[in-house]
Design an enzyme around this catalytic site. Structure first.
Site, PDB file in Angstrom:
ATOM      1  N   SER A 127      -1.020   0.511  -0.505  1.00 62.59           N
ATOM      2  CA  SER A 127       0.193   1.256  -0.188  1.00 62.59           C
ATOM      3  C   SER A 127       0.398   1.298   1.318  1.00 62.59           C
ATOM      4  CB  SER A 127       0.022   2.677  -0.719  1.00 62.59           C
ATOM      5  OG  SER A 127       0.973   3.537  -0.163  1.00 62.59           O
ATOM      6  N   TYR A 151      -5.356  10.761  -1.781  1.00 67.68           N
ATOM      7  CA  TYR A 151      -4.757   9.574  -2.406  1.00 67.68           C
ATOM      8  C   TYR A 151      -4.825   8.379  -1.444  1.00 67.68           C
ATOM      9  CZ  TYR A 151      -1.129   6.216  -3.666  1.00 67.68           C
ATOM     10  OH  TYR A 151      -0.447   5.043  -3.919  1.00 67.68           O
ATOM     11  N   LYS A 155      -7.016   4.534  -1.416  1.00 70.45           N
ATOM     12  CA  LYS A 155      -6.476   3.187  -1.164  1.00 70.45           C
ATOM     13  C   LYS A 155      -7.250   2.515  -0.028  1.00 70.45           C
ATOM     14  CE  LYS A 155      -3.297   3.173  -4.314  1.00 70.45           C
ATOM     15  NZ  LYS A 155      -3.565   2.432  -5.542  1.00 70.45           N
TER      16      LYS A 155
HETATM   17  P1  NAD Z   1       2.265   4.549 -12.695  1.00 73.16           P
HETATM   18  O1  NAD Z   1       1.613   5.870 -12.793  1.00 73.16           O
HETATM   19  O2  NAD Z   1       3.607   4.378 -13.321  1.00 73.16           O
HETATM   20  O3  NAD Z   1       1.291   3.417 -13.254  1.00 73.16           O
HETATM   21  C1  NAD Z   1      -0.107   3.521 -13.219  1.00 73.16           C
HETATM   22  C2  NAD Z   1      -0.611   3.263 -14.624  1.00 73.16           C
HETATM   23  O4  NAD Z   1      -2.036   3.301 -14.641  1.00 73.16           O
HETATM   24  C3  NAD Z   1      -0.121   4.304 -15.638  1.00 73.16           C
HETATM   25  O5  NAD Z   1       0.460   3.622 -16.730  1.00 73.16           O
HETATM   26  C4  NAD Z   1      -1.397   5.043 -16.061  1.00 73.16           C
HETATM   27  O6  NAD Z   1      -1.331   5.473 -17.396  1.00 73.16           O
HETATM   28  C5  NAD Z   1      -2.455   3.995 -15.796  1.00 73.16           C
HETATM   29  N1  NAD Z   1      -3.791   4.523 -15.495  1.00 73.16           N
HETATM   30  C6  NAD Z   1      -4.132   5.467 -14.585  1.00 73.16           C
HETATM   31  N2  NAD Z   1      -5.465   5.636 -14.569  1.00 73.16           N
HETATM   32  C7  NAD Z   1      -5.989   4.792 -15.483  1.00 73.16           C
HETATM   33  C8  NAD Z   1      -7.306   4.519 -15.934  1.00 73.16           C
HETATM   34  N3  NAD Z   1      -8.358   5.166 -15.441  1.00 73.16           N
HETATM   35  N4  NAD Z   1      -7.480   3.577 -16.888  1.00 73.16           N
HETATM   36  C9  NAD Z   1      -6.426   2.921 -17.416  1.00 73.16           C
HETATM   37  N5  NAD Z   1      -5.161   3.143 -17.035  1.00 73.16           N
HETATM   38  C10 NAD Z   1      -4.940   4.078 -16.071  1.00 73.16           C
HETATM   39  O7  NAD Z   1       2.338   4.169 -11.135  1.00 73.16           O
HETATM   40  P2  NAD Z   1       3.080   2.971 -10.409  1.00 73.16           P
HETATM   41  O8  NAD Z   1       4.149   3.558  -9.567  1.00 73.16           O
HETATM   42  O9  NAD Z   1       3.412   1.897 -11.353  1.00 73.16           O
HETATM   43  O10 NAD Z   1       1.924   2.507  -9.426  1.00 73.16           O
HETATM   44  C11 NAD Z   1       1.024   1.473  -9.747  1.00 73.16           C
HETATM   45  C12 NAD Z   1       0.023   1.326  -8.613  1.00 73.16           C
HETATM   46  O11 NAD Z   1       0.700   1.082  -7.395  1.00 73.16           O
HETATM   47  C13 NAD Z   1      -0.844   2.568  -8.383  1.00 73.16           C
HETATM   48  O12 NAD Z   1      -2.145   2.144  -8.072  1.00 73.16           O
HETATM   49  C14 NAD Z   1      -0.204   3.221  -7.191  1.00 73.16           C
HETATM   50  O13 NAD Z   1      -1.117   3.980  -6.447  1.00 73.16           O
HETATM   51  C15 NAD Z   1       0.270   2.011  -6.404  1.00 73.16           C
HETATM   52  N6  NAD Z   1       1.404   2.319  -5.526  1.00 73.16           N
HETATM   53  C16 NAD Z   1       2.517   2.887  -6.051  1.00 73.16           C
HETATM   54  C17 NAD Z   1       3.592   3.188  -5.226  1.00 73.16           C
HETATM   55  C18 NAD Z   1       4.827   3.855  -5.771  1.00 73.16           C
HETATM   56  O14 NAD Z   1       5.596   4.404  -5.004  1.00 73.16           O
HETATM   57  N7  NAD Z   1       5.089   3.826  -7.051  1.00 73.16           N
HETATM   58  C19 NAD Z   1       3.518   2.904  -3.852  1.00 73.16           C
HETATM   59  C20 NAD Z   1       2.355   2.312  -3.358  1.00 73.16           C
HETATM   60  C21 NAD Z   1       1.298   2.016  -4.212  1.00 73.16           C
HETATM   61  C1  UD1 Z   2       5.310   8.853  -0.862  1.00 70.73           C
HETATM   62  C2  UD1 Z   2       3.868   9.188  -0.564  1.00 70.73           C
HETATM   63  C3  UD1 Z   2       3.146   7.925  -0.136  1.00 70.73           C
HETATM   64  C4  UD1 Z   2       3.270   6.877  -1.218  1.00 70.73           C
HETATM   65  C5  UD1 Z   2       4.768   6.640  -1.447  1.00 70.73           C
HETATM   66  C6  UD1 Z   2       5.024   5.667  -2.525  1.00 70.73           C
HETATM   67  C7  UD1 Z   2       3.957  11.513   0.175  1.00 70.73           C
HETATM   68  C8  UD1 Z   2       3.766  12.445   1.330  1.00 70.73           C
HETATM   69  N1  UD1 Z   2       3.824  10.208   0.471  1.00 70.73           N
HETATM   70  O1  UD1 Z   2       5.896   8.287   0.277  1.00 70.73           O
HETATM   71  O2  UD1 Z   2       1.788   8.198   0.065  1.00 70.73           O
HETATM   72  O3  UD1 Z   2       2.654   5.678  -0.794  1.00 70.73           O
HETATM   73  O4  UD1 Z   2       5.370   7.883  -1.849  1.00 70.73           O
HETATM   74  O5  UD1 Z   2       4.651   6.222  -3.758  1.00 70.73           O
HETATM   75  O6  UD1 Z   2       4.163  11.929  -0.957  1.00 70.73           O
HETATM   76  N2  UD1 Z   2      12.376  13.342   0.503  1.00 70.73           N
HETATM   77  C9  UD1 Z   2      13.366  14.318   0.517  1.00 70.73           C
HETATM   78  N3  UD1 Z   2      13.517  15.077  -0.607  1.00 70.73           N
HETATM   79  C10 UD1 Z   2      12.743  14.917  -1.731  1.00 70.73           C
HETATM   80  C11 UD1 Z   2      11.760  13.919  -1.728  1.00 70.73           C
HETATM   81  C12 UD1 Z   2      11.583  13.159  -0.590  1.00 70.73           C
HETATM   82  O7  UD1 Z   2      14.065  14.481   1.506  1.00 70.73           O
HETATM   83  O8  UD1 Z   2      12.939  15.663  -2.703  1.00 70.73           O
HETATM   84  C13 UD1 Z   2      12.241  12.472   1.698  1.00 70.73           C
HETATM   85  C14 UD1 Z   2      10.856  12.445   2.329  1.00 70.73           C
HETATM   86  O9  UD1 Z   2      10.743  13.427   3.286  1.00 70.73           O
HETATM   87  C15 UD1 Z   2      10.836  11.023   2.896  1.00 70.73           C
HETATM   88  C16 UD1 Z   2      11.699  10.208   1.935  1.00 70.73           C
HETATM   89  O10 UD1 Z   2      12.509  11.164   1.255  1.00 70.73           O
HETATM   90  O11 UD1 Z   2      11.452  10.987   4.153  1.00 70.73           O
HETATM   91  C17 UD1 Z   2      10.910   9.419   0.914  1.00 70.73           C
HETATM   92  O12 UD1 Z   2      10.015  10.305   0.234  1.00 70.73           O
HETATM   93  P1  UD1 Z   2       9.156   9.837  -1.039  1.00 70.73           P
HETATM   94  O13 UD1 Z   2      10.053   9.175  -2.014  1.00 70.73           O
HETATM   95  O14 UD1 Z   2       8.384  11.011  -1.494  1.00 70.73           O
HETATM   96  O15 UD1 Z   2       8.218   8.723  -0.471  1.00 70.73           O
HETATM   97  P2  UD1 Z   2       7.237   8.792   0.820  1.00 70.73           P
HETATM   98  O16 UD1 Z   2       7.048  10.174   1.281  1.00 70.73           O
HETATM   99  O17 UD1 Z   2       7.717   7.787   1.791  1.00 70.73           O
END
Ligand code: NAD
Ligand code: UD1
Length: 339
Positions: A127, A151, A155
Site C-alpha cells: 500500500s 496496519y 505491510k
Molecule cells: P477486502 O477486505 O475486500 O479483501 C480481502 C479479502 O481477504 C476478503 O475477502 C477477506 O475475507 C479475505 N481474508 C482476510 N483474512 C483472511 C485470511 N486469514 N484467510 C483467508 N482470507 C482472508 O480488501 P481489498 O480492498 O480487496 O484489499 C485487498 C488487499 O489489498 C489487502 O491486503 C489490503 O490491505 C490491500 N490494499 C487495499 C487497499 C484498498 O484501499 N482497498 C489499498 C492498499 C492495499
Molecule cells: C486510507 C488509509 C490507508 C490505506 C488507504 C487505502 C487511513 C488513515 N488511511 O487512505 O492506510 O492504504 O485508505 O485503503 O485510513 N475523507 C473525508 N471524509 C471521509 C473519508 C475520507 O474527507 O469520510 C478524506 C481523507 O481525509 C483523505 C481522503 O478523503 O483526504 C481519502 O481518504 P480514504 O478514502 O480514507 O483513504 P486514505 O486516507 O488516503
C-alpha cells in the site's frame, strides 16, 4: 499450458476484480478466502461476467494443513497473488494483535506452505501507506518508508519479510505492488466494494450518502496546503489495478528477484474534486460539511507509476469521471451490496 494462479482474498474487492482479469487473460484461477470480509456471491458474479469457472476454497491462510491440502490437490500452482488481509487503519490501532496475526503470521504460514510445495512466485498487496508522510510528490518507489499505524506496519514488515525470503533462497520471485486509492467497480455494475458497517474510506462513504443511508459527507480538513484546502489522493480504478496484477505476472520468471511497483494514475484529486465528480455521476448535489482533520491523515499523496509502465507495460487507463460513474452504477444497482 494454462497457468494456474492461487488468489488469496479473491472474494474481496480488489481480488474479485483481479479474478475477472485473470480469467479473461486465460489463466486458471483458484481462490482461497475465509469470507471474513466478503461474500461468495462476488465469485458467482465473476464467473457470470467472464463465462468461465474458477475453483473456490473457503479457508484461512493461517490454517497450514488446509493450505497444504489445497496446494497438493491443485498440484501445479504457478504463483500466488496474495490479497488476503485485514485493512482498516482505525481498527488496527484497537486490535493490533489481530492484525499482526492475520496479516503477518498468515503470510508467513502461506509462504511456508508455498515453499514446501515448491511454489515460489508471489505478488503481494502492499500500500502507499508504506511511504508515511512523503517528503515530496509524486512518490517514487525508492522514497523512504515508514508506518504510522499497525496496519501500515504489517505491510512494511511483510515487504521486509518477503525480501528476506528471497535473500535466503533466490528461487523466489517476489512482486510488491503498492496500491494508491482504489475506487470504482466493474462496468457491469454487479461487482464492487461492499464494506461492512459505516465506511471509513471516502468514496464508499459518499456512495452511501448518495443512496440515502448516510446523511452527509464529512470533509476531513479544509486547511491543508492543497489547491482547495482538502486532502489530495491518487484514486485509481479497481479494474486498472486488477490489470496491473496480470501485467505483474510477467515478473514471476526465474531470476526476477524482488520487484516493487507503485500502482496509481499519477494524478491527485482533492476530497472536493471527488464530491464534484460524484455529483455529476449521481446527477444531483450531495450534501457535505467541512469537518476537522482526521488524525493521521496527510495532505497530499500521489504516485509516480512510470516504473510499472517501463517494466510491465502497464498504465492506468480510466479517468476520475469514469471511476465515479462506475462506482455509482454499482451502488445504485446494489444499494445493499452483495446482501
Ligand atoms: P477486502 O477486505 O475486500 O479483501 C480481502 C479479502 O481477504 C476478503 O475477502 C477477506 O475475507 C479475505 N481474508 C482476510 N483474512 C483472511 C485470511 N486469514 N484467510 C483467508 N482470507 C482472508 O480488501 P481489498 O480492498 O480487496 O484489499 C485487498 C488487499 O489489498 C489487502 O491486503 C489490503 O490491505 C490491500 N490494499 C487495499 C487497499 C484498498 O484501499 N482497498 C489499498 C492498499 C492495499
Ligand atoms: C486510507 C488509509 C490507508 C490505506 C488507504 C487505502 C487511513 C488513515 N488511511 O487512505 O492506510 O492504504 O485508505 O485503503 O485510513 N475523507 C473525508 N471524509 C471521509 C473519508 C475520507 O474527507 O469520510 C478524506 C481523507 O481525509 C483523505 C481522503 O478523503 O483526504 C481519502 O481518504 P480514504 O478514502 O480514507 O483513504 P486514505 O486516507 O488516503
Amino acid at each position: 499450458m494454462t497457468r494456474k494462479i492461487l488468489v488469496t482474498g479473491g472474494a474481496g474487492y480488489i481480488g474479485s476484480h483481479t479474478c475477472v482479469e485473470l480469467l479473461n487473460s486465460g489463466y486458471e484461477v483458484v481462490v482461497v478466502d475465509n469470507l471474513y470480509n466478503a461474500s461468495e456471491k462476488s465469485l458467482q458474479i465473476v464467473q457470470e461476467i467472464t463465462g468461465k469457472n474458477l475453483t473456490f476454497y473457503k479457508a484461512d491462510i493461517r490454517d497450514a494443513s488446509k493450505m497444504d491440502e489445497i496446494f497438493k490437490k491443485e498440484k501445479n500452482i504457478f504463483g500466488v497473488i496474495h490479497f488476503a488481509g485485514l485493512k482498516a487503519v482505525g481498527e488496527s490501532c484497537q486490535i493490533p494483535l489481530t492484525y499482526y496475526d492475520n496479516n503477518v503470521a498468515g503470510t508467513v504460514t502461506l509462504c511456508e506452505v508455498m515453499a514446501k510445495n515448491n511454489c515460489k512466485n508471489i505478488i503481494f498487496s502492499s500500500s502507499a501507506t508504506v511511504y508515511g508522510d512523503p517528503h515530496k510528490v509524486p512518490i517514487k518507489e525508492d522514497f523512504p518508508l515508514s508506518a504510522t499505524n499497525p496496519y501500515g506496519r504489517t505491510k512494511l514488515m511483510l515487504e521486509e519479510i518477503l525480501k528476506d525470503v528471497y535473500t535466503s533462497d533466490n528461487n523466489w520471485n517476489v512482486v510488491l505492488l503498492r496500491y494508491f486509492n482504489p475506487i470504482g467497480a466493474h462496468e457491469s455494475g454487479d461487482l464492487g466494494e461492499d464494506p461492512n458497517g459505516i465506511p471509513n474510506n471516502l468514496v464508499p462513504y459518499i456512495l452511501q450518502v448518495a443512496v440515502g443511508k448516510l446523511e452527509k459527507v464529512n470533509v476531513f480538513g479544509s486547511d491543508y496546503d492543497t489547491h482547495d484546502g482538502t486532502g489530495v489522493r491518487d484514486y485509481i480504478h479497481v479494474v486498472d489495478l486488477a490489470k496491473g496484477h496480470v501485467s505483474a505476472l510477467k515478473k514471476l520468471e526465474p531470476q526476477s528477484g524482488v520487484s516493487v511497483y507503485n500502482l496509481g494514475t499519477g494524478n491527485g484529486y482533492s476530497v472536493l474534486d471527488i464530491v464534484k465528480n460524484m455529483n455529476k455521476a449521481v446527477g444531483r448535489e450531495l450534501p457535505f460539511v467541512l469537518a476537522p482533520r482526521r488524525p493521521g491523515d496527510i495532505a497530499t499523496c500521489y504516485a509516480d507509476s512510470s516504473l510499472a509502465f517501463r517494466e510491465l507495460g502497464w498504465r492506468a487507463e480510466f479517468d476520475i469521471e469514469r471511476m465515479c460513474v462506475d462506482s455509482w452504477r454499482w451502488q445504485s444497482k446494489h444499494p445493499d451490496g452483495f446482501k
